[in-house]
Design a protein around this motif. Structure first.
Motif, PDB file in Angstrom:
ATOM      1  N   LEU A 143       0.828  -1.203   0.000  1.00  0.00           N
ATOM      2  CA  LEU A 143       0.000   0.000   0.000  1.00  0.00           C
ATOM      3  C   LEU A 143       0.864   1.255   0.000  1.00  0.00           C
ATOM      4  CD1 LEU A 143      -2.628  -0.973   2.747  1.00  0.00           C
ATOM      5  CD2 LEU A 143      -2.699  -1.442   0.282  1.00  0.00           C
ATOM      6  N   ARG A 144       0.393   2.255  -0.724  1.00  0.00           N
ATOM      7  CA  ARG A 144       1.009   3.585  -0.696  1.00  0.00           C
ATOM      8  C   ARG A 144      -0.068   4.569  -0.249  1.00  0.00           C
ATOM      9  NH1 ARG A 144       4.149   4.784  -5.818  1.00  0.00           N
ATOM     10  NH2 ARG A 144       5.972   4.094  -4.657  1.00  0.00           N
ATOM     11  N   LEU A 145       0.117   5.132   0.951  1.00  0.00           N
ATOM     12  CA  LEU A 145      -0.869   6.007   1.577  1.00  0.00           C
ATOM     13  C   LEU A 145      -0.369   7.444   1.505  1.00  0.00           C
ATOM     14  CD1 LEU A 145      -1.259   3.664   4.649  1.00  0.00           C
ATOM     15  CD2 LEU A 145      -2.890   3.836   2.773  1.00  0.00           C
ATOM     16  N   GLN A 146      -1.149   8.309   0.874  1.00  0.00           N
ATOM     17  CA  GLN A 146      -0.785   9.709   0.700  1.00  0.00           C
ATOM     18  C   GLN A 146      -1.433  10.547   1.798  1.00  0.00           C
ATOM     19  OE1 GLN A 146       1.398  10.521  -1.545  1.00  0.00           O
ATOM     20  NE2 GLN A 146       1.412   8.635  -2.757  1.00  0.00           N
ATOM     21  N   LEU A 147      -0.603  11.274   2.526  1.00  0.00           N
ATOM     22  CA  LEU A 147      -1.059  12.042   3.684  1.00  0.00           C
ATOM     23  C   LEU A 147      -0.759  13.527   3.499  1.00  0.00           C
ATOM     24  CD1 LEU A 147       0.552   9.739   6.423  1.00  0.00           C
ATOM     25  CD2 LEU A 147      -1.632   9.395   5.244  1.00  0.00           C
ATOM     26  N   VAL A 148      -1.569  14.370   4.142  1.00  0.00           N
ATOM     27  CA  VAL A 148      -1.314  15.805   4.215  1.00  0.00           C
ATOM     28  C   VAL A 148      -1.143  16.172   5.684  1.00  0.00           C
ATOM     29  CG1 VAL A 148      -2.209  18.127   3.794  1.00  0.00           C
ATOM     30  CG2 VAL A 148      -2.583  16.319   2.102  1.00  0.00           C
ATOM     31  N   SER A 149      -0.014  16.758   5.999  1.00  0.00           N
ATOM     32  CA  SER A 149       0.325  17.065   7.386  1.00  0.00           C
ATOM     33  C   SER A 149      -0.475  18.243   7.919  1.00  0.00           C
ATOM     34  CB  SER A 149       1.825  17.382   7.482  1.00  0.00           C
ATOM     35  OG  SER A 149       2.146  17.908   8.757  1.00  0.00           O
ATOM     36  N   ASP A 150      -0.790  18.166   9.205  1.00  0.00           N
ATOM     37  CA  ASP A 150      -1.338  19.304   9.952  1.00  0.00           C
ATOM     38  C   ASP A 150      -0.326  19.715  11.004  1.00  0.00           C
ATOM     39  OD1 ASP A 150      -3.051  21.274  10.811  1.00  0.00           O
ATOM     40  OD2 ASP A 150      -4.332  19.929  11.987  1.00  0.00           O
ATOM     41  N   ALA A 187      -3.193 -11.146   6.242  1.00  0.00           N
ATOM     42  CA  ALA A 187      -3.285  -9.726   6.581  1.00  0.00           C
ATOM     43  C   ALA A 187      -3.796  -8.910   5.397  1.00  0.00           C
ATOM     44  CB  ALA A 187      -1.922  -9.199   7.031  1.00  0.00           C
ATOM     45  N   GLY A 188      -3.552  -9.403   4.173  1.00  0.00           N
ATOM     46  CA  GLY A 188      -4.029  -8.705   2.987  1.00  0.00           C
ATOM     47  C   GLY A 188      -5.536  -8.652   2.876  1.00  0.00           C
ATOM     48  N   GLU A 189      -6.245  -9.461   3.661  1.00  0.00           N
ATOM     49  CA  GLU A 189      -7.703  -9.412   3.675  1.00  0.00           C
ATOM     50  C   GLU A 189      -8.223  -8.226   4.466  1.00  0.00           C
ATOM     51  OE1 GLU A 189      -8.896 -13.149   5.298  1.00  0.00           O
ATOM     52  OE2 GLU A 189      -7.736 -14.330   3.844  1.00  0.00           O
ATOM     53  N   HIS A 190      -7.343  -7.504   5.141  1.00  0.00           N
ATOM     54  CA  HIS A 190      -7.755  -6.414   6.021  1.00  0.00           C
ATOM     55  C   HIS A 190      -7.273  -5.056   5.525  1.00  0.00           C
ATOM     56  CE1 HIS A 190      -9.242  -9.153   9.188  1.00  0.00           C
ATOM     57  NE2 HIS A 190      -8.259  -9.946   8.782  1.00  0.00           N
ATOM     58  N   VAL A 191      -7.141  -4.911   4.206  1.00  0.00           N
ATOM     59  CA  VAL A 191      -6.708  -3.631   3.641  1.00  0.00           C
ATOM     60  C   VAL A 191      -7.649  -2.502   4.043  1.00  0.00           C
ATOM     61  CG1 VAL A 191      -6.332  -2.349   1.511  1.00  0.00           C
ATOM     62  CG2 VAL A 191      -5.512  -4.698   1.701  1.00  0.00           C
ATOM     63  N   CYS A 192      -8.936  -2.734   3.950  1.00  0.00           N
ATOM     64  CA  CYS A 192      -9.899  -1.667   4.267  1.00  0.00           C
ATOM     65  C   CYS A 192      -9.815  -1.261   5.733  1.00  0.00           C
ATOM     66  CB  CYS A 192     -11.314  -2.112   3.906  1.00  0.00           C
ATOM     67  SG  CYS A 192     -11.567  -2.317   2.123  1.00  0.00           S
ATOM     68  N   ALA A 193      -9.685  -2.250   6.625  1.00  0.00           N
ATOM     69  CA  ALA A 193      -9.549  -1.935   8.049  1.00  0.00           C
ATOM     70  C   ALA A 193      -8.271  -1.142   8.302  1.00  0.00           C
ATOM     71  CB  ALA A 193      -9.552  -3.220   8.872  1.00  0.00           C
ATOM     72  N   CYS A 194      -7.172  -1.546   7.672  1.00  0.00           N
ATOM     73  CA  CYS A 194      -5.904  -0.836   7.860  1.00  0.00           C
ATOM     74  C   CYS A 194      -5.992   0.599   7.337  1.00  0.00           C
ATOM     75  CB  CYS A 194      -4.776  -1.592   7.164  1.00  0.00           C
ATOM     76  SG  CYS A 194      -4.387  -3.175   7.926  1.00  0.00           S
ATOM     77  N   THR A 195      -6.644   0.765   6.191  1.00  0.00           N
ATOM     78  CA  THR A 195      -6.791   2.099   5.608  1.00  0.00           C
ATOM     79  C   THR A 195      -7.625   2.994   6.516  1.00  0.00           C
ATOM     80  OG1 THR A 195      -6.675   1.092   3.409  1.00  0.00           O
ATOM     81  CG2 THR A 195      -7.500   3.343   3.542  1.00  0.00           C
ATOM     82  N   GLN A 196      -8.738   2.460   7.016  1.00  0.00           N
ATOM     83  CA  GLN A 196      -9.570   3.241   7.921  1.00  0.00           C
ATOM     84  C   GLN A 196      -8.839   3.568   9.216  1.00  0.00           C
ATOM     85  OE1 GLN A 196     -13.038   0.360   7.275  1.00  0.00           O
ATOM     86  NE2 GLN A 196     -14.107   2.263   7.756  1.00  0.00           N
ATOM     87  N   ALA A 197      -8.050   2.637   9.713  1.00  0.00           N
ATOM     88  CA  ALA A 197      -7.290   2.880  10.938  1.00  0.00           C
ATOM     89  C   ALA A 197      -6.291   4.019  10.737  1.00  0.00           C
ATOM     90  CB  ALA A 197      -6.566   1.608  11.372  1.00  0.00           C
ATOM     91  N   ILE A 198      -5.600   4.043   9.588  1.00  0.00           N
ATOM     92  CA  ILE A 198      -4.662   5.123   9.313  1.00  0.00           C
ATOM     93  C   ILE A 198      -5.403   6.455   9.204  1.00  0.00           C
ATOM     94  CG2 ILE A 198      -3.088   6.058   7.571  1.00  0.00           C
ATOM     95  CD1 ILE A 198      -1.799   3.878   9.212  1.00  0.00           C
TER      96      ILE A 198
END
Length: 299
Positions: A12-19, A86-97
């Protein structure tokens, strides 16, 4: 190569914007702790799967950016690999992030998750945006999908992006490791992942022996390394722990055609200890015979 599945992988590549994020030195341990807390609060099944057992056999690895301070509005990327079930939990991991950014990652601060994509050998496939939510099922790859078929360059430069923590004879390696040492640790990691995921190692015993023999002939031509000591406070025991590892760059030359594809694919699983804390991330670029950079060698 075998036709049966080996190690399933979701990178996964997660793009974030800092606060106004501000990490205390190396951010990997902060991400590890915050991500685990976010999973435990909302997704206990995913938490037990990703954080259960010994740290060295966990079904995920983190690759944070090396920076410490991110002004408000600046962008950063967090990469996360999930192995086996663990790959079955992509959506959970994304929501957690995403939720971790809203509540704040202690002690660094807040951020927003804007986009998330799965990396594949053919390019990134976006599956989530903050505006539209989940837009498609995230795909899964096999480790062997990442083995490039093109010829290897004459030499490579390998940059240790996060601390590399490997041992030889029971002692931490504090000097420049050989090419054979790096490949040996990667092969060991793949065998370990195959065991804990219930898959097959992506090579036969004969292929393993041939790879290690070929690696012995690859030369270390240059190195610029330093030892980095990371302090971390355990959320479970409240004790202060210290982990060390190597940072910097290594240059190698030799016959790389048979072995380099494995190290290129290994960028998605990392090598050495504490990969769940962000350790062992590296990047490889090709170079000419004189050692000058000549563009990316892999993904």
């Amino acid at each position: 190569m075998r036709s049966e599945p080996s190690i399933t992988l979701v990178s996964l590549r997660l793009q974030l914007v800092s606060d106004g994020l501000r990490f205390p030195a190396f951010s990997g341990s902060v991400w590890h702790g915050g991500f685990g807390q976010a999973l435990a609060r909302r997704f206990p099944e995913a938490f037990r799967l990703l954080y259960g057992g010994q740290a060295e056999t966990r079904l995920h690895s983190l690759r944070p950016e090396p920076g410490e301070t991110y002004p408000s509005g600046s962008r950063l990327t967090l990469e996360l690999s999930l192995f086996g079930r663990a790959g079955e939990h992509v959506c959970a991991c994304t929501q957690a992030i995403a939720q971790l950014g809203e509540s704040g990652i202690d002690p660094a601060g807040h951020y927003r998750l804007t986009h998330a994509a799965v990396r594949t050998p053919l390019g990134d496939i976006e599956y989530f945006t903050a505006a539209d939510g989940f837009t498609r099922p995230p795909p899964t790859t096999d480790f062997r999908d990442w083995l490039p078929a093109r010829p290897a360059p004459a030499a490579i430069e390998l940059t240790l992006l996060t601390p590399l923590r490997i041992k030889e004879g029971g002692e931490l390696v504090r000097q420049a490791p050989s090419y054979a040492q790096l490949l040996h640790r990667l092969i060991g990691r793949l065998e370990q992942l195959a065991h804990v995921t219930g898959g097959r190692a992506p090579f036969t015993a004969d292929e393993r022996a041939q790879l290690l023999a070929a690696a012995q002939d690859v030369r270390l031509t240059d190195a610029a390394l330093r030892w980095s000591e990371i302090a971390r406070r355990s959320a479970r025991t409240h004790s202060q722990m210290h982990f060390g590892g190597l940072l910097g760059r290594l240059r190698f030359a030799g016959e790389l055609d048979s072995t380099l594809p494995w190290l290129l694919a290994g960028q998605h699983v990392q090598i050495g200890g504490k990969s769940a804390f962000g350790f062992g991330a590296y990047r490889i670029v090709g170079s000419d015979a004189a050692g000058g950079p000549a563009g990316a060698a892999g993904t």
